[in-house]
Design a protein around this motif. Structure first.
Motif, PDB file in Angstrom:
ATOM      1  N   LEU A 172     -23.407 -12.319  48.343  1.00 16.86           N
ATOM      2  CA  LEU A 172     -22.018 -12.729  48.491  1.00 16.86           C
ATOM      3  C   LEU A 172     -21.753 -13.160  49.925  1.00 16.86           C
ATOM      4  O   LEU A 172     -22.500 -12.821  50.841  1.00 16.86           O
ATOM      5  CB  LEU A 172     -21.065 -11.579  48.149  1.00 16.86           C
ATOM      6  N   THR A 173     -20.646 -13.888  50.089  1.00 14.00           N
ATOM      7  CA  THR A 173     -20.107 -14.130  51.422  1.00 14.00           C
ATOM      8  C   THR A 173     -18.726 -13.481  51.461  1.00 14.00           C
ATOM      9  O   THR A 173     -18.267 -12.925  50.464  1.00 14.00           O
ATOM     10  CB  THR A 173     -19.986 -15.634  51.723  1.00 14.00           C
ATOM     11  N   ASP A 174     -18.065 -13.570  52.610  1.00  9.05           N
ATOM     12  CA  ASP A 174     -16.723 -12.994  52.711  1.00  9.05           C
ATOM     13  C   ASP A 174     -15.652 -13.957  52.219  1.00  9.05           C
ATOM     14  O   ASP A 174     -14.481 -13.833  52.572  1.00  9.05           O
ATOM     15  CB  ASP A 174     -16.436 -12.553  54.152  1.00  9.05           C
TER      16      ASP A 174
ATOM     17  N   PRO B  16     -22.275 -13.976  55.259  1.00  7.10           N
ATOM     18  CA  PRO B  16     -22.910 -13.258  54.150  1.00  7.10           C
ATOM     19  C   PRO B  16     -22.634 -11.762  54.233  1.00  7.10           C
ATOM     20  O   PRO B  16     -22.523 -11.193  55.312  1.00  7.10           O
ATOM     21  CB  PRO B  16     -24.399 -13.556  54.350  1.00  7.10           C
ATOM     22  N   ILE B  17     -22.494 -11.136  53.077  1.00 10.28           N
ATOM     23  CA  ILE B  17     -22.335  -9.691  52.999  1.00 10.28           C
ATOM     24  C   ILE B  17     -23.303  -9.172  51.944  1.00 10.28           C
ATOM     25  O   ILE B  17     -23.738  -9.909  51.059  1.00 10.28           O
ATOM     26  CB  ILE B  17     -20.896  -9.280  52.646  1.00 10.28           C
ATOM     27  N   GLU B  18     -23.615  -7.913  52.036  1.00 16.20           N
ATOM     28  CA  GLU B  18     -24.544  -7.309  51.084  1.00 16.20           C
ATOM     29  C   GLU B  18     -23.764  -6.632  49.960  1.00 16.20           C
ATOM     30  O   GLU B  18     -22.735  -6.021  50.178  1.00 16.20           O
ATOM     31  CB  GLU B  18     -25.418  -6.270  51.791  1.00 16.20           C
TER      32      GLU B  18
ATOM     33  N   SER C 160      -7.522 -12.457  52.111  1.00 19.12           N
ATOM     34  CA  SER C 160      -7.299 -11.678  53.320  1.00 19.12           C
ATOM     35  C   SER C 160      -8.269 -10.500  53.329  1.00 19.12           C
ATOM     36  O   SER C 160      -9.176 -10.407  52.497  1.00 19.12           O
ATOM     37  CB  SER C 160      -5.855 -11.175  53.382  1.00 19.12           C
ATOM     38  N   GLN C 161      -8.036  -9.606  54.260  1.00 21.57           N
ATOM     39  CA  GLN C 161      -8.776  -8.348  54.304  1.00 21.57           C
ATOM     40  C   GLN C 161      -7.783  -7.173  54.252  1.00 21.57           C
ATOM     41  O   GLN C 161      -7.967  -6.157  54.914  1.00 21.57           O
ATOM     42  CB  GLN C 161      -9.645  -8.277  55.560  1.00 21.57           C
ATOM     43  N   SER C 162      -6.769  -7.346  53.423  1.00 22.01           N
ATOM     44  CA  SER C 162      -5.766  -6.304  53.262  1.00 22.01           C
ATOM     45  C   SER C 162      -6.370  -5.082  52.576  1.00 22.01           C
ATOM     46  O   SER C 162      -7.344  -5.185  51.831  1.00 22.01           O
ATOM     47  CB  SER C 162      -4.599  -6.828  52.426  1.00 22.01           C
ATOM     48  N   ALA C 163      -5.763  -3.932  52.813  1.00 22.43           N
ATOM     49  CA  ALA C 163      -6.245  -2.686  52.209  1.00 22.43           C
ATOM     50  C   ALA C 163      -6.129  -2.754  50.698  1.00 22.43           C
ATOM     51  O   ALA C 163      -5.299  -3.492  50.150  1.00 22.43           O
ATOM     52  CB  ALA C 163      -5.430  -1.513  52.744  1.00 22.43           C
ATOM     53  N   PRO C 164      -6.986  -2.012  49.973  1.00 18.98           N
ATOM     54  CA  PRO C 164      -6.923  -2.008  48.506  1.00 18.98           C
ATOM     55  C   PRO C 164      -5.532  -1.652  47.993  1.00 18.98           C
ATOM     56  O   PRO C 164      -4.908  -0.697  48.456  1.00 18.98           O
ATOM     57  CB  PRO C 164      -7.950  -0.932  48.119  1.00 18.98           C
TER      58      PRO C 164
ATOM     59  N   MET D 257     -13.254  -8.215  51.320  1.00 20.90           N
ATOM     60  CA  MET D 257     -12.334  -9.307  50.995  1.00 20.90           C
ATOM     61  C   MET D 257     -11.281  -8.824  50.022  1.00 20.90           C
ATOM     62  O   MET D 257     -11.542  -7.934  49.203  1.00 20.90           O
ATOM     63  CB  MET D 257     -13.087 -10.506  50.400  1.00 20.90           C
ATOM     64  N   THR D 258     -10.085  -9.389  50.141  1.00 16.56           N
ATOM     65  CA  THR D 258      -9.012  -9.165  49.181  1.00 16.56           C
ATOM     66  C   THR D 258      -8.565 -10.523  48.664  1.00 16.56           C
ATOM     67  O   THR D 258      -8.215 -11.414  49.445  1.00 16.56           O
ATOM     68  CB  THR D 258      -7.829  -8.424  49.822  1.00 16.56           C
ATOM     69  N   CYS D 259      -8.585 -10.672  47.336  1.00 22.72           N
ATOM     70  CA  CYS D 259      -8.222 -11.935  46.697  1.00 22.72           C
ATOM     71  C   CYS D 259      -6.961 -11.702  45.870  1.00 22.72           C
ATOM     72  O   CYS D 259      -7.013 -11.013  44.842  1.00 22.72           O
ATOM     73  CB  CYS D 259      -9.361 -12.422  45.803  1.00 22.72           C
ATOM     74  N   ALA D 260      -5.849 -12.236  46.329  1.00 20.51           N
ATOM     75  CA  ALA D 260      -4.553 -12.020  45.679  1.00 20.51           C
ATOM     76  C   ALA D 260      -4.111 -13.314  44.995  1.00 20.51           C
ATOM     77  O   ALA D 260      -3.840 -14.313  45.664  1.00 20.51           O
ATOM     78  CB  ALA D 260      -3.515 -11.566  46.697  1.00 20.51           C
TER      79      ALA D 260
END
Length: 204
Positions: free
Chosen positions: A67-69, A59-61, A94-98, A115-118
């Motif tokens: 949300l979750t990751d 979970p994340i705030e 992934s957790q790639s940079a913006p 999180m990064t959603c590609a």
């Protein structure tokens, strides 16, 4: 054909065939236990792999949404369905940079990527969204930084700003509000209402 033409030839041939088959069975017999063991090992391995518990999303705030990751939690059901129901669509999480052309602003914000959603569609178009946590004090100057990088910015709330920039087939959208930064880059693929739906999800 042989049996219909000459019985005295068919019988020896039949006996010979039976002998050959019997010989093959006799030769293969020592390997049967090993083959059975191999099949058993494969089945047990697959079962053990299926029994492993899936990674539990953490979970994340966020400002107003739990949300979750995991990228699934970021998308409202309607938007998720419209993206995943298309043929040959691939999601890379992934957790790639913006992914933003405003690299100086990105460095100044020093984001903690959640999180990064590609996404990539069947025609090669991409939509990449990154949700990050930033320092609220730094976020207050994000609008001026994006504006100096060629973005058109408008206030989104008392503490938030929304900036957009389009170059050819690439469009970028930056939303910074409080401690959250949502950035999306679309290249040759522009799903209807994409960012608006994410905004309603994150800042209801």
């Amino acid at each position: 054909m042989i049996g219909g033409r000459s019985g005295w030839i068919a019988w020896p041939v039949g006996v010979l065939c039976i002998g050959v088959v019997g010989g093959l069975v006799w030769l293969a017999a020592p390997g049967i236990p090993a083959a059975v063991q191999l099949v058993g090992d494969v089945l047990r391995s697959g079962s053990a792999q299926n029994d492993r518990p899936a990674a539990t999303p953490r979970p994340i705030e966020s400002i107003g949404t739990a949300l979750t990751d995991d990228c699934r939690s970021l998308y409202p059901d309607g938007l998720w369905a419209s993206l995943t129901w298309q043929q040959h669509v691939v999601l890379d999480q992934s957790q790639s940079a913006p992914q933003t052309s405003a690299t100086t602003v990105r460095d100044a914000l020093n984001p903690e990527v959640l999180m990064t959603c590609a996404w990539r569609d069947g025609k090669g178009g991409t939509v990449t969204t990154t949700l990050s946590r930033v320092d609220a004090a730094t976020a207050a100057i994000a609008g001026s930084g994006f504006a100096s990088s060629g973005f058109a910015c408008t206030p989104m709330s008392a503490a938030g700003v929304r900036c957009t920039k389009t170059t050819g087939g690439t469009s970028e959208e930056e939303i910074v509000d409080g401690e959250m930064w949502l950035t999306t880059t679309e290249k040759d693929w522009h799903p209807d209402g994409y960012t608006d739906q994410l905004v309603r999800r994150l800042w209801p």
